[in-house]
Design a protein around this motif. Structure first.
Motif, mmCIF file in Angstrom:
data_model
loop_
_atom_site.group_PDB
_atom_site.id
_atom_site.type_symbol
_atom_site.label_atom_id
_atom_site.label_comp_id
_atom_site.label_asym_id
_atom_site.label_seq_id
_atom_site.Cartn_x
_atom_site.Cartn_y
_atom_site.Cartn_z
ATOM 1 N N VAL A 1 0.820 -1.210 0.000
ATOM 2 C CA VAL A 1 0.000 0.000 0.000
ATOM 3 C C VAL A 1 0.858 1.265 0.000
ATOM 4 O O VAL A 1 0.332 2.362 -0.178
ATOM 5 N N ALA A 2 2.170 1.129 0.209
ATOM 6 C CA ALA A 2 3.073 2.291 0.182
ATOM 7 C C ALA A 2 4.485 1.802 -0.117
ATOM 8 O O ALA A 2 4.845 0.663 0.227
ATOM 9 N N LEU A 3 5.287 2.680 -0.753
ATOM 10 C CA LEU A 3 6.616 2.305 -1.227
ATOM 11 C C LEU A 3 7.642 3.386 -0.935
ATOM 12 O O LEU A 3 7.300 4.568 -0.808
ATOM 13 N N ALA A 4 8.894 2.994 -0.879
ATOM 14 C CA ALA A 4 10.021 3.940 -0.849
ATOM 15 C C ALA A 4 11.266 3.196 -1.286
ATOM 16 O O ALA A 4 11.344 1.962 -1.190
ATOM 17 N N ARG A 5 12.242 3.939 -1.772
ATOM 18 C CA ARG A 5 13.538 3.386 -2.151
ATOM 19 C C ARG A 5 14.623 4.214 -1.488
ATOM 20 O O ARG A 5 14.489 5.439 -1.362
ATOM 21 N N VAL A 6 15.701 3.569 -1.035
ATOM 22 C CA VAL A 6 16.837 4.295 -0.461
ATOM 23 C C VAL A 6 18.114 3.740 -1.061
ATOM 24 O O VAL A 6 18.286 2.531 -1.192
ATOM 25 N N GLN B 1 -0.470 4.381 -2.080
ATOM 26 C CA GLN B 1 -1.659 4.178 -2.900
ATOM 27 C C GLN B 1 -2.761 5.115 -2.424
ATOM 28 O O GLN B 1 -2.966 5.297 -1.225
ATOM 29 N N SER B 2 -3.461 5.729 -3.350
ATOM 30 C CA SER B 2 -4.413 6.796 -3.015
ATOM 31 C C SER B 2 -5.440 6.378 -1.959
ATOM 32 O O SER B 2 -5.797 7.170 -1.081
ATOM 33 N N ALA B 3 -5.906 5.153 -2.008
ATOM 34 C CA ALA B 3 -6.936 4.709 -1.067
ATOM 35 C C ALA B 3 -6.414 4.549 0.358
ATOM 36 O O ALA B 3 -7.199 4.422 1.298
ATOM 37 N N ARG C 1 -3.939 6.705 1.781
ATOM 38 C CA ARG C 1 -3.243 7.893 2.241
ATOM 39 C C ARG C 1 -3.855 8.418 3.537
ATOM 40 O O ARG C 1 -5.005 8.143 3.857
ATOM 41 N N GLY C 2 -3.048 9.165 4.280
ATOM 42 C CA GLY C 2 -3.526 9.746 5.526
ATOM 43 C C GLY C 2 -3.485 8.798 6.703
ATOM 44 O O GLY C 2 -4.065 9.089 7.752
ATOM 45 N N ARG C 3 -2.782 7.658 6.575
ATOM 46 C CA ARG C 3 -2.741 6.664 7.650
ATOM 47 C C ARG C 3 -1.342 6.527 8.257
ATOM 48 O O ARG C 3 -1.089 5.603 9.013
ATOM 49 N N GLY C 4 -0.433 7.417 7.898
ATOM 50 C CA GLY C 4 0.902 7.402 8.482
ATOM 51 C C GLY C 4 1.891 6.487 7.809
ATOM 52 O O GLY C 4 3.020 6.316 8.292
ATOM 53 N N HIS C 5 1.536 5.904 6.662
ATOM 54 C CA HIS C 5 2.457 4.989 5.994
ATOM 55 C C HIS C 5 3.699 5.719 5.483
ATOM 56 O O HIS C 5 4.809 5.181 5.543
ATOM 57 N N GLY C 6 3.525 6.927 4.964
ATOM 58 C CA GLY C 6 4.662 7.691 4.483
ATOM 59 C C GLY C 6 5.628 8.022 5.606
ATOM 60 O O GLY C 6 6.853 7.939 5.433
ATOM 61 N N ARG C 7 5.111 8.410 6.767
ATOM 62 C CA ARG C 7 5.970 8.709 7.916
ATOM 63 C C ARG C 7 6.769 7.481 8.326
ATOM 64 O O ARG C 7 7.961 7.557 8.635
ATOM 65 N N LEU C 8 6.096 6.336 8.344
ATOM 66 C CA LEU C 8 6.762 5.109 8.747
ATOM 67 C C LEU C 8 7.872 4.738 7.767
ATOM 68 O O LEU C 8 8.986 4.382 8.171
ATOM 69 N N LEU C 9 7.599 4.821 6.474
ATOM 70 C CA LEU C 9 8.616 4.492 5.481
ATOM 71 C C LEU C 9 9.793 5.448 5.537
ATOM 72 O O LEU C 9 10.948 5.046 5.359
ATOM 73 N N LEU C 10 9.523 6.727 5.766
ATOM 74 C CA LEU C 10 10.604 7.704 5.850
ATOM 75 C C LEU C 10 11.520 7.380 7.022
ATOM 76 O O LEU C 10 12.752 7.464 6.915
ATOM 77 N N ARG C 11 10.946 6.983 8.137
ATOM 78 C CA ARG C 11 11.772 6.605 9.292
ATOM 79 C C ARG C 11 12.599 5.362 8.985
ATOM 80 O O ARG C 11 13.792 5.298 9.273
ATOM 81 N N HIS C 12 11.976 4.358 8.387
ATOM 82 C CA HIS C 12 12.701 3.128 8.075
ATOM 83 C C HIS C 12 13.780 3.369 7.020
ATOM 84 O O HIS C 12 14.845 2.744 7.057
ATOM 85 N N ALA C 13 13.517 4.265 6.075
ATOM 86 C CA ALA C 13 14.515 4.580 5.059
ATOM 87 C C ALA C 13 15.757 5.196 5.701
ATOM 88 O O ALA C 13 16.894 4.872 5.324
ATOM 89 N N GLN C 14 15.561 6.080 6.661
ATOM 90 C CA GLN C 14 16.700 6.677 7.352
ATOM 91 C C GLN C 14 17.456 5.637 8.173
ATOM 92 O O GLN C 14 18.695 5.651 8.220
ATOM 93 N N GLN C 15 16.727 4.735 8.812
ATOM 94 C CA GLN C 15 17.383 3.676 9.567
ATOM 95 C C GLN C 15 18.218 2.788 8.646
ATOM 96 O O GLN C 15 19.347 2.429 8.974
ATOM 97 N N GLU C 16 17.671 2.438 7.494
ATOM 98 C CA GLU C 16 18.393 1.605 6.540
ATOM 99 C C GLU C 16 19.646 2.324 6.046
ATOM 100 O O GLU C 16 20.724 1.727 5.932
ATOM 101 N N ALA C 17 19.516 3.623 5.753
ATOM 102 C CA ALA C 17 20.682 4.391 5.301
ATOM 103 C C ALA C 17 21.762 4.426 6.374
ATOM 104 O O ALA C 17 22.956 4.259 6.085
#
Length: 277
Positions: A191-196, A211-213, A215-231
């Motif tokens: 339902v949400a994606l990111a690449r690092v 995915q549009s349906a 949005r607004g559930r915090g998935h982007g925030r979660l991925l951004l945090r995990h992307a920084q951790q992975e980096a």
């Protein structure tokens, strides 16, 4: 172009310069073919994405008028528009010359940066602080360096990239540099994606989309945090992202996570030039 100042509390040694950031962004999204004219790097990828089909202004080109003529010819024979990507590392004289030759902005935005000093980023307000799960049947997954087929399918669909060319070229660019592919899955469905991608100690975060349906559930925030951790786990001391000016939602997301503007960026495209018959 003038770089916007970063936060006064950051240690400069842990943040890239604008030039280093520009090089990291270019390397993380490589062209499939390239050519150099002085400090300009011409990229070609059959028109797939602006970043891979632009002239990155890494330094002065020398004789600008002659260089510009060579650029326009190189893109013309490939059936591509002549467009430049100017960041704060571009020579202001070259940018002024482009404008004098009729080049005009088609897209503007900011290069946002955050130091990873102090370890992993803390969870944001309203977000799960540990583990992979964010609630019932919702989990963060990670893959790489191989590009997962369902991740690619979702990114192409949600980015409105439906041409056969897009499916053929996307893996060649997205899989370069040993990238990690993150996803939020709900009941095993993405339902949400990111690449690092980590380049010379700098993490570059992109392809962040929900995915549009969902949005607004915090998935982007979660991925951004995990992307920084992975980096950080891969040795990065800072993270970057390119965010277009019109995307207020993404700008708020990154600013809430502690990212600040390192530089602006502008795509400049040539006017249509009519040849004599």
């Amino acid at each position: 172009m003038t770089a916007e100042p970063g936060p006064a509390t950051e240690e400069p040694a842990l943040l890239p310069t604008v030039g280093q950031a520009t090089s990291a962004l270019m390397a993380s999204w490589p062209a499939l073919d390239e050519r150099r004219i002085g400090g300009w790097r011409l990229g070609f990828a059959e028109g797939f994405t602006r970043r891979a089909n632009s002239v990155w202004m890494l330094g002065p080109a020398g004789e600008t008028q002659l260089a510009l003529g060579a650029v326009e010819e190189a893109y013309r024979v490939r059936g591509l528009p002549s467009q430049f990507l100017a960041t704060g590392s571009a020579d202001p004289r070259d940018v002024a010359a482009l404008e004098a030759f009729g080049y005009s902005p088609t897209l503007t935005g900011r290069i946002l940066c955050r130091s990873l000093r102090g370890g992993e980023p803390a969870a944001l307000e309203g977000e799960s602080g540990g583990g992979e799960s964010t609630g019932d049947l919702v989990a963060v997954t990670q893959a790489g360096p191989e590009l997962p087929p369902d991740w690619l399918d979702a990114w192409l669909s949600w980015s409105d990239r439906r041409l056969a060319r897009d499916r053929r070229l996307a893996p060649r660019i997205l899989s370069s540099g040993g990238s990690s592919f993150l996803g939020v899955r709900q009941e095993r469905t993405l339902v949400a994606l990111a690449r690092v991608t980590v380049v010379d100690g700098t993490g570059v975060i992109d392809c962040l989309v929900t995915q549009s349906a969902h949005r607004g559930r915090g998935h982007g925030r979660l991925l951004l945090r995990h992307a920084q951790q992975e980096a950080a786990q891969r040795g990065a001391t800072s993270c970057l992202a390119m965010v277009v000016e019109s995307n207020a939602v993404s700008r708020r997301l990154f600013h809430r996570a502690g990212f600040t503007a390192l530089s602006s960026f502008t795509y400049l495209q040539a006017p249509e030039r009519v040849s004599c018959c």
